[in-house]
Design an enzyme around this catalytic site. Structure first.
Site, short mmCIF file in Angstrom:
data_model
loop_
_atom_site.label_atom_id
_atom_site.label_comp_id
_atom_site.label_asym_id
_atom_site.label_seq_id
_atom_site.Cartn_x
_atom_site.Cartn_y
_atom_site.Cartn_z
N HIS A 1 0.84 -1.21 0.00
CA HIS A 1 0.00 0.00 0.00
C HIS A 1 0.87 1.25 0.00
CE1 HIS A 1 -3.63 2.32 1.55
NE2 HIS A 1 -2.64 3.14 1.87
N GLU A 2 1.84 1.29 0.90
CA GLU A 2 2.70 2.47 1.00
C GLU A 2 3.66 2.56 -0.18
OE1 GLU A 2 1.72 4.55 2.96
OE2 GLU A 2 0.48 3.30 4.27
N HIS B 1 1.91 4.31 -2.97
CA HIS B 1 1.93 5.77 -2.77
C HIS B 1 3.27 6.34 -3.22
CE1 HIS B 1 -1.86 6.24 -0.79
NE2 HIS B 1 -1.53 5.58 0.30
#
Length: 268
Positions: A59-60, A63
């Site tokens: 997820h990170e 980003h």
């Protein structure tokens, strides 16, 4: 930040920490499948927790990678592209609290982690895409985990592994849904923020550090909780995962309460 620093190979090399998490997920998943673990629930617990942390890292990473392509080369030097959770800005919010939420409430609620230097990025669409990349990764992970369900490939899958997959997939769905809420501090607000007036952004900014906790607190309200889980159930049904699959997965996960008695065999 110079381009040479941004492209340094060490800044893109997958970290041993992430590789260890992936190996833990694989080994514990094999233990669940084979039934070799003395207590199946313990293997399910390690499979789900390691898989959940892996998803947080992805997820990170999404980003950071989107920010890099949008113009923020600083994310590389900060180690965000190595998938190392120890590089995150707030390890407590990024890893510890989400795992606690899973253990206490069986809910996938991600936290904020990577720091993006937004001043380096031009264009509102780029800012929105950076925020949307994280929840999109959770949604994709959920699709991968549930593929055996909606492809009708569960006939020979051991029950415990089926239920563990269902529970881990449900965590991904809840993470995607909750993180897309337009609440300051969550990615849903990050998608909308570039399109708000400066005055509106200034008013919302003080609430950003508390957005995650506010959402978690609201889920303790019975009426809100009921509507939320009903919606999650509908989404899981779209993916051909039943409430029973998820419920048994959560029961196995909580191994300290004893393993569940499988009174009903799953529909194939």
């Amino acid at each position: 930040m110079t381009s040479s620093a941004a492209t340094h190979p060490d800044h893109h090399r997958i970290s041993p920490v992430f590789l260890a998490l992936t190996a833990t997920m694989a080994v514990s998943g094999w233990a669940v499948w084979s039934g070799l673990a003395e207590v199946t629930g313990v293997a399910v617990f390690f499979f789900v927790v390691s898989g959940w942390i892996v998803s947080l890292c992805l997820h990170e990473y999404a980003h950071a990678l989107t920010a890099l392509r949008g113009g923020d080369t600083s994310v590389a030097a900060k180690g965000y592209l190595t998938l190392d959770p120890l590089k995150y800005t707030h390890a407590m919010l990024s890893i510890v609290l989400p795992v606690v939420f899973v253990v206490l409430g069986g809910i996938g609620l991600p936290g904020g982690a990577v720091y993006i230097e937004r001043g380096r990025i031009r264009g509102r669409w780029k800012h929105s895409l950076i925020s949307a990349a994280g929840p999109a990764t959770n949604a994709l992970f959920a699709a991968v985990l549930t593929a055996p369900f909606w492809l009708g490939a569960m006939d020979d899958v051991p029950f415990a592994f089926r239920y563990a997959l269902a529970f881990l997939a449900m965590l991904q769905v809840t993470a995607a849904v909750l993180n897309l809420l337009p609440v300051p501090g969550l990615d849903g607000y990050g998608v909308l923020e570039p399109w708000l007036s400066p005055a509106a952004r200034r008013q919302a900014e003080p609430f950003a550090p508390f957005g995650l906790l506010v959402v978690f607190g609201c889920l303790w309200i019975p009426a809100v909780n009921g509507v939320f889980w009903e919606g999650i159930g509908h989404l899981m049904h779209v993916l051909d995962v039943t409430d029973l699959d998820v419920s048994y997965g959560y029961d196995y996960f909580r191994f300290w309460q004893g393993e569940p008695e499988l009174a009903v065999t799953p529909q194939q």
